[in-house]
Design a protein around this motif. Structure first.
Motif, PDB file in Angstrom:
ATOM      1  N   GLY A 176     -24.084 -36.097  63.050  1.00  0.00           N
ATOM      2  CA  GLY A 176     -25.469 -36.393  63.703  1.00  0.00           C
ATOM      3  C   GLY A 176     -26.641 -35.586  63.176  1.00  0.00           C
ATOM      4  O   GLY A 176     -26.473 -34.645  62.343  1.00  0.00           O
ATOM      5  N   PRO A 177     -27.855 -35.767  64.010  1.00  0.00           N
ATOM      6  CA  PRO A 177     -28.947 -35.006  63.524  1.00  0.00           C
ATOM      7  C   PRO A 177     -28.634 -33.199  64.253  1.00  0.00           C
ATOM      8  O   PRO A 177     -29.594 -32.533  63.690  1.00  0.00           O
ATOM      9  N   VAL A 178     -27.870 -32.996  64.868  1.00  0.00           N
ATOM     10  CA  VAL A 178     -27.625 -31.643  65.507  1.00  0.00           C
ATOM     11  C   VAL A 178     -26.096 -31.310  65.112  1.00  0.00           C
ATOM     12  O   VAL A 178     -25.282 -32.063  65.157  1.00  0.00           O
ATOM     13  N   ALA A 179     -25.941 -29.900  65.034  1.00  0.00           N
ATOM     14  CA  ALA A 179     -24.390 -29.379  64.612  1.00  0.00           C
ATOM     15  C   ALA A 179     -24.089 -29.127  65.905  1.00  0.00           C
ATOM     16  O   ALA A 179     -24.483 -28.663  66.865  1.00  0.00           O
ATOM     17  N   PRO A 180     -22.548 -29.257  65.849  1.00  0.00           N
ATOM     18  CA  PRO A 180     -21.591 -28.911  66.997  1.00  0.00           C
ATOM     19  C   PRO A 180     -21.786 -27.380  67.569  1.00  0.00           C
ATOM     20  O   PRO A 180     -21.359 -27.080  68.767  1.00  0.00           O
ATOM     21  N   VAL A 181     -22.138 -26.578  66.539  1.00  0.00           N
ATOM     22  CA  VAL A 181     -22.203 -25.346  66.686  1.00  0.00           C
ATOM     23  C   VAL A 181     -23.368 -24.759  66.104  1.00  0.00           C
ATOM     24  O   VAL A 181     -23.788 -24.882  65.111  1.00  0.00           O
ATOM     25  N   SER A 182     -24.118 -23.848  67.006  1.00  0.00           N
ATOM     26  CA  SER A 182     -25.310 -23.139  66.624  1.00  0.00           C
ATOM     27  C   SER A 182     -25.258 -21.705  66.912  1.00  0.00           C
ATOM     28  O   SER A 182     -24.854 -21.476  67.916  1.00  0.00           O
ATOM     29  N   PRO A 183     -26.412 -20.939  66.325  1.00  0.00           N
ATOM     30  CA  PRO A 183     -26.460 -19.534  66.991  1.00  0.00           C
ATOM     31  C   PRO A 183     -27.247 -19.614  68.327  1.00  0.00           C
ATOM     32  O   PRO A 183     -27.974 -20.330  68.567  1.00  0.00           O
ATOM     33  N   THR A 300     -31.253 -22.608  65.126  1.00  0.00           N
ATOM     34  CA  THR A 300     -31.562 -23.843  65.507  1.00  0.00           C
ATOM     35  C   THR A 300     -30.291 -24.555  65.407  1.00  0.00           C
ATOM     36  O   THR A 300     -29.282 -24.341  64.627  1.00  0.00           O
ATOM     37  N   ASP A 301     -30.159 -25.578  66.123  1.00  0.00           N
ATOM     38  CA  ASP A 301     -28.780 -26.708  65.902  1.00  0.00           C
ATOM     39  C   ASP A 301     -29.253 -28.019  65.063  1.00  0.00           C
ATOM     40  O   ASP A 301     -28.448 -28.796  64.881  1.00  0.00           O
ATOM     41  N   LEU A 302     -30.423 -27.694  64.319  1.00  0.00           N
ATOM     42  CA  LEU A 302     -30.647 -28.921  63.527  1.00  0.00           C
ATOM     43  C   LEU A 302     -30.031 -28.936  62.340  1.00  0.00           C
ATOM     44  O   LEU A 302     -30.145 -27.907  61.741  1.00  0.00           O
ATOM     45  N   ARG A 303     -29.323 -29.942  61.710  1.00  0.00           N
ATOM     46  CA  ARG A 303     -28.752 -29.963  60.623  1.00  0.00           C
ATOM     47  C   ARG A 303     -29.874 -30.342  59.382  1.00  0.00           C
ATOM     48  O   ARG A 303     -29.627 -29.289  58.544  1.00  0.00           O
ATOM     49  N   ASP A 306     -35.480 -29.906  56.993  1.00  0.00           N
ATOM     50  CA  ASP A 306     -36.661 -30.384  56.022  1.00  0.00           C
ATOM     51  C   ASP A 306     -36.827 -31.750  56.421  1.00  0.00           C
ATOM     52  O   ASP A 306     -37.903 -32.313  56.343  1.00  0.00           O
ATOM     53  N   GLN A 307     -36.043 -32.705  56.901  1.00  0.00           N
ATOM     54  CA  GLN A 307     -36.222 -34.117  57.405  1.00  0.00           C
ATOM     55  C   GLN A 307     -36.805 -34.226  58.788  1.00  0.00           C
ATOM     56  O   GLN A 307     -37.527 -35.131  59.100  1.00  0.00           O
ATOM     57  N   VAL A 308     -36.335 -33.218  59.719  1.00  0.00           N
ATOM     58  CA  VAL A 308     -36.936 -33.244  61.070  1.00  0.00           C
ATOM     59  C   VAL A 308     -38.234 -32.666  61.348  1.00  0.00           C
ATOM     60  O   VAL A 308     -39.171 -33.186  61.888  1.00  0.00           O
ATOM     61  N   ILE A 309     -38.358 -31.343  60.585  1.00  0.00           N
ATOM     62  CA  ILE A 309     -39.708 -30.773  60.829  1.00  0.00           C
ATOM     63  C   ILE A 309     -40.720 -31.150  59.702  1.00  0.00           C
ATOM     64  O   ILE A 309     -40.335 -30.710  58.548  1.00  0.00           O
TER      65      ILE A 309
END
Length: 354
Positions: A176-183, A300-303, A306-309
């Motif tokens: 999906g658009p966000v990763a299951p693990v993020s910093p 961030t948790d965004l995968r 470049d496509q979201v921002i």
């Protein structure tokens, strides 16, 4: 399908299966930690209804108590070496008769295991700490880098204690658009729940990396202002310089920095980044000694950043009246980059009207 093409189709299917198997094994290795206590008979484990680290720094736990056990109190324990953190578990009876044990706490990176930072009141008799907050240490559990074993301790009405492990949850899946693990978006540390080879849940803590995190960049008609912060700073702020590095040639253009603690701000040196009517691409970074830190959005948790921002092109007028077509954007790796090209000179007096 023609009989002549059938062998090619079968071969393609076999290759696709081999690739899928390799990818699955790679994901399993990324989320698997070594077993603890080899040679010890299998320990009991509680089945979690939910076990996650959300937002990069919030541990959420919900496990089922054994059906036949009488539980007066319960706690979660995170242990590494000779250090143990205790977190009280709430007892939540369910309509179907089961008992759910739940807890939520913030996580933060606390440096080395030998540091005197605590996440609550420390018991003087040992190295066991109770979750809470301490002045100067911040809220939540202060964990050092390494693997932390996850266990529960159930206390019966008579005071007897039973220690059990927590079974690992299923590996995160999906694209999906966000990763299951993020910093951790504030401190930069990584808190990742993993599975040991013997099936138990393990919390892996990784120290924050030395990096320049982008907060915002403001597009104006006469400048572009970049704001960010240095994570895990390794030198005084005076040792850092901001610069644009041209792709291909390696040419650099520096810009003066303003500091507020670990936060920095500067205007892109657009006047020095123009090469006539030829478009050029620049990477924006901080330089500290021999280390170049690309400024980017990484915590961030965004995968697909470049496509979201997404950002727009902007026509910018410099002080001498010349015009630039500038595009500041986020690359697929999350770094800040700028492309610019000079346009025809503005008509007389245009610089006064901008």
């Amino acid at each position: 399908m023609s009989d002549a093409l059938l062998p090619y189709a079968v071969g393609a299917a076999k290759r696709a299966r081999r690739v899928a198997v390799r990818m699955r094994r790679r994901v399993e290795r990324l989320h698997t930690a070594p077993a603890f206590g080899g040679g010890i008979p299998p320990r009991p484990a509680l089945r979690p209804l939910h076990l996650s680290v959300l937002g990069g720094r919030t541990l959420n736990v919900a496990v089922f108590a054994p059906p036949s056990a009488e539980v007066a109190a319960a706690r979660l324990e995170l242990a590494r070496g000779g250090r143990t953190f205790r977190l009280p578990l709430e007892l939540e009876p369910q309509p179907d008769g089961t008992l759910l044990l739940t807890a939520t706490t913030a996580l933060r990176f606390a440096g080395t295991a030998g540091a005197a930072e605590t996440a609550g009141a420390t018991e003087t008799a040992g190295s066991t700490e109770t979750a809470g907050s301490t002045a100067g240490a911040g809220p939540g559990l202060g964990l050092s880098a390494g693997l932390w074993r996850v266990a529960t301790v159930l206390t019966a009405p008579g005071g007897q204690e039973t220690r059990t492990g927590v079974a690992a949850v299923a590996l995160p899946a999906g694209d999906g658009p966000v990763a299951p693990v993020s910093p951790d978006p504030v401190g930069g540390a990584h808190f990742r729940l993993m599975r040991s080879v013997d099936g138990f849940a393990v919390l892996k803590v990784r120290a924050p990396a030395h990096q320049a995190e982008l907060d915002t960049f403001a597009l104006r008609w006469d400048r572009i202002t970049v704001r960010g912060r240095v994570v895990a700073r390794q030198a005084p702020t005076a040792a850092y310089t901001a610069q644009a590095v041209r792709r291909g040639s390696g040419a650099t253009v520096r810009a003066p920095l303003e500091w507020d603690g670990d936060a920095f701000a500067f205007d892109l040196p657009l006047a020095g980044m123009v090469s006539g009517r030829k478009a050029s691409r620049w990477d924006i970074q901080l330089q500290q000694g021999r280390t170049g830190l690309k400024i980017g959005r990484r915590l961030t948790d965004l995968r697909r950043r470049d496509q979201v921002i997404r950002t727009s092109f902007r026509i910018i007028a410099l002080e001498d009246g010349s015009l630039l077509r500038v595009h500041a954007y986020i690359t697929s790796a999350g770094a800040l980059a700028v492309s610019c090209v000079g346009l025809e000179d503005a008509p007389g007096g245009a610089e006064e009207r901008v």
